[in-house]
Write a protein that holds these residues in place. Structure first.
Motif, PDB file in Angstrom:
ATOM      1  N   PHE A  37      27.342  38.325  41.656  1.00  0.00           N
ATOM      2  CA  PHE A  37      28.791  38.515  41.598  1.00  0.00           C
ATOM      3  C   PHE A  37      29.240  39.646  42.526  1.00  0.00           C
ATOM      4  CE2 PHE A  37      32.582  40.406  39.450  1.00  0.00           C
ATOM      5  CZ  PHE A  37      33.446  39.333  39.638  1.00  0.00           C
ATOM      6  N   VAL A  38      28.484  40.744  42.543  1.00  0.00           N
ATOM      7  CA  VAL A  38      28.797  41.854  43.454  1.00  0.00           C
ATOM      8  C   VAL A  38      28.735  41.358  44.902  1.00  0.00           C
ATOM      9  CG1 VAL A  38      28.056  44.111  44.300  1.00  0.00           C
ATOM     10  CG2 VAL A  38      28.006  43.634  41.843  1.00  0.00           C
ATOM     11  N   ASP A  39      27.716  40.586  45.225  1.00  0.00           N
ATOM     12  CA  ASP A  39      27.579  40.023  46.576  1.00  0.00           C
ATOM     13  C   ASP A  39      28.722  39.054  46.891  1.00  0.00           C
ATOM     14  OD1 ASP A  39      25.243  41.465  46.883  1.00  0.00           O
ATOM     15  OD2 ASP A  39      23.923  39.780  46.393  1.00  0.00           O
ATOM     16  N   TYR A  40      29.099  38.263  45.891  1.00  0.00           N
ATOM     17  CA  TYR A  40      30.188  37.297  46.052  1.00  0.00           C
ATOM     18  C   TYR A  40      31.505  38.015  46.389  1.00  0.00           C
ATOM     19  CZ  TYR A  40      33.805  33.943  44.589  1.00  0.00           C
ATOM     20  OH  TYR A  40      34.915  33.129  44.542  1.00  0.00           O
ATOM     21  N   CYS A  41      31.802  39.063  45.648  1.00  0.00           N
ATOM     22  CA  CYS A  41      33.039  39.823  45.898  1.00  0.00           C
ATOM     23  C   CYS A  41      33.051  40.404  47.310  1.00  0.00           C
ATOM     24  CB  CYS A  41      33.193  40.937  44.861  1.00  0.00           C
ATOM     25  SG  CYS A  41      33.570  40.341  43.202  1.00  0.00           S
ATOM     26  N   ALA A  51      31.410  39.242  49.931  1.00  0.00           N
ATOM     27  CA  ALA A  51      31.531  38.146  50.899  1.00  0.00           C
ATOM     28  C   ALA A  51      32.968  37.621  50.981  1.00  0.00           C
ATOM     29  CB  ALA A  51      30.585  37.012  50.513  1.00  0.00           C
ATOM     30  N   LYS A  52      33.682  37.683  49.874  1.00  0.00           N
ATOM     31  CA  LYS A  52      35.054  37.171  49.823  1.00  0.00           C
ATOM     32  C   LYS A  52      36.104  38.264  50.099  1.00  0.00           C
ATOM     33  CE  LYS A  52      34.073  32.922  48.523  1.00  0.00           C
ATOM     34  NZ  LYS A  52      34.481  31.733  49.304  1.00  0.00           N
ATOM     35  N   ASN A  53      35.650  39.469  50.454  1.00  0.00           N
ATOM     36  CA  ASN A  53      36.555  40.601  50.672  1.00  0.00           C
ATOM     37  C   ASN A  53      37.443  40.876  49.455  1.00  0.00           C
ATOM     38  OD1 ASN A  53      35.750  41.303  53.337  1.00  0.00           O
ATOM     39  ND2 ASN A  53      36.867  39.514  54.106  1.00  0.00           N
ATOM     40  N   THR A  54      36.862  40.680  48.282  1.00  0.00           N
ATOM     41  CA  THR A  54      37.548  40.952  47.016  1.00  0.00           C
ATOM     42  C   THR A  54      37.148  42.339  46.527  1.00  0.00           C
ATOM     43  OG1 THR A  54      37.602  38.609  46.383  1.00  0.00           O
ATOM     44  CG2 THR A  54      37.817  40.234  44.601  1.00  0.00           C
TER      45      THR A  54
END
Length: 219
Positions: free
Chosen positions: A83-87, A89-92
């Motif tokens: 989830f940390v990586d996902y955020c 990658a999505k600039n969230t």
């Protein structure tokens, strides 16, 4: 122009499977802590007062033992690393907004690439004979619940016109924040509170559930 996503994520019982403060109290079992919890849940005292009073029951002479137990006892919920990586990658923007304490939150989050300035929690002092909790993130003028670590103050600092605000949480400390955001991811007590007020929410058990829902909303 689409809004920037920002996520306010609780720690105890959300990032971790267990509630670390309760686990510490149960393990060291200082006389009187259960009555403080009861008063907290009955809303007879504020979160700030309750947490402060509970830790004041623990002697600083046991600091190493308390810190070691808190860190070794915690289990990170499945999917959080992804989830940390996902955020990222999505600039969230991912902010950790926790009523927990620095001496266990910072070590437990150290393995993850989360900037320190994105971690909001209570602080602690071991200078006296018992543990003193410090409150670097107090309530603003709009909050009168004496949170200690005020999640609503942090949420309000991000303009709703510019940001799509998302909260992830599990308990009473997340409820006021849930009233302010666009999207709620809830488990445990926060689900019960959302049901009582008929707030829409997404239940979750792992962070994979959250990523799946965020992706669905993005498409």
């Amino acid at each position: 122009m689409s809004k920037e996503r920002i996520i306010f994520c609780d720690f105890d019982g959300t990032i971790t499977v267990n509630d670390n403060i309760v686990a510490i109290m149960k393990h060291f079992n200082p006389p009187g802590w259960e009555e403080i919890v009861k008063q907290l849940l009955d809303k007879k005292i504020s979160i700030r007062q309750g947490v402060g009073e509970m830790f004041a029951l623990l002697p600083t002479s046991r600091k190493d033992e308390i810190v070691a137990y808190a860190i070794s006892n915690a289990t990170i919920r499945d999917g959080f690393r992804e989830f940390v990586d996902y955020c990222k990658a999505k600039n969230t923007t991912l902010l950790i907004t926790s009523g927990g304490i620095d001496f266990f939150i910072y070590p437990l989050l150290k393995p993850f690439p989360i900037p320190t300035e994105h971690i909001y929690c209570n602080a602690s002092s071991f200078e006296g004979t018992t543990i003193t909790i410090l409150w670097p993130n107090p309530c603003d003028a709009h909050c009168v619940t004496d949170c200690g670590m005020c999640k609503t103050s942090i949420i309000r600092s991000y303009d709703a016109e510019r940001f799509e605000r998302i909260i992830i949480g599990d308990s009473i400390t997340d409820f006021e924040g849930a009233k302010l955001v666009d999207t709620i991811f809830a488990r445990s007590h926060l689900i019960d509170m959302c049901k009582q007020l008929d707030y829409p929410y997404h239940p979750f058990e792992t962070f994979f559930d959250i990523m799946k829902q965020l992706e669905a909303e993005s498409n």
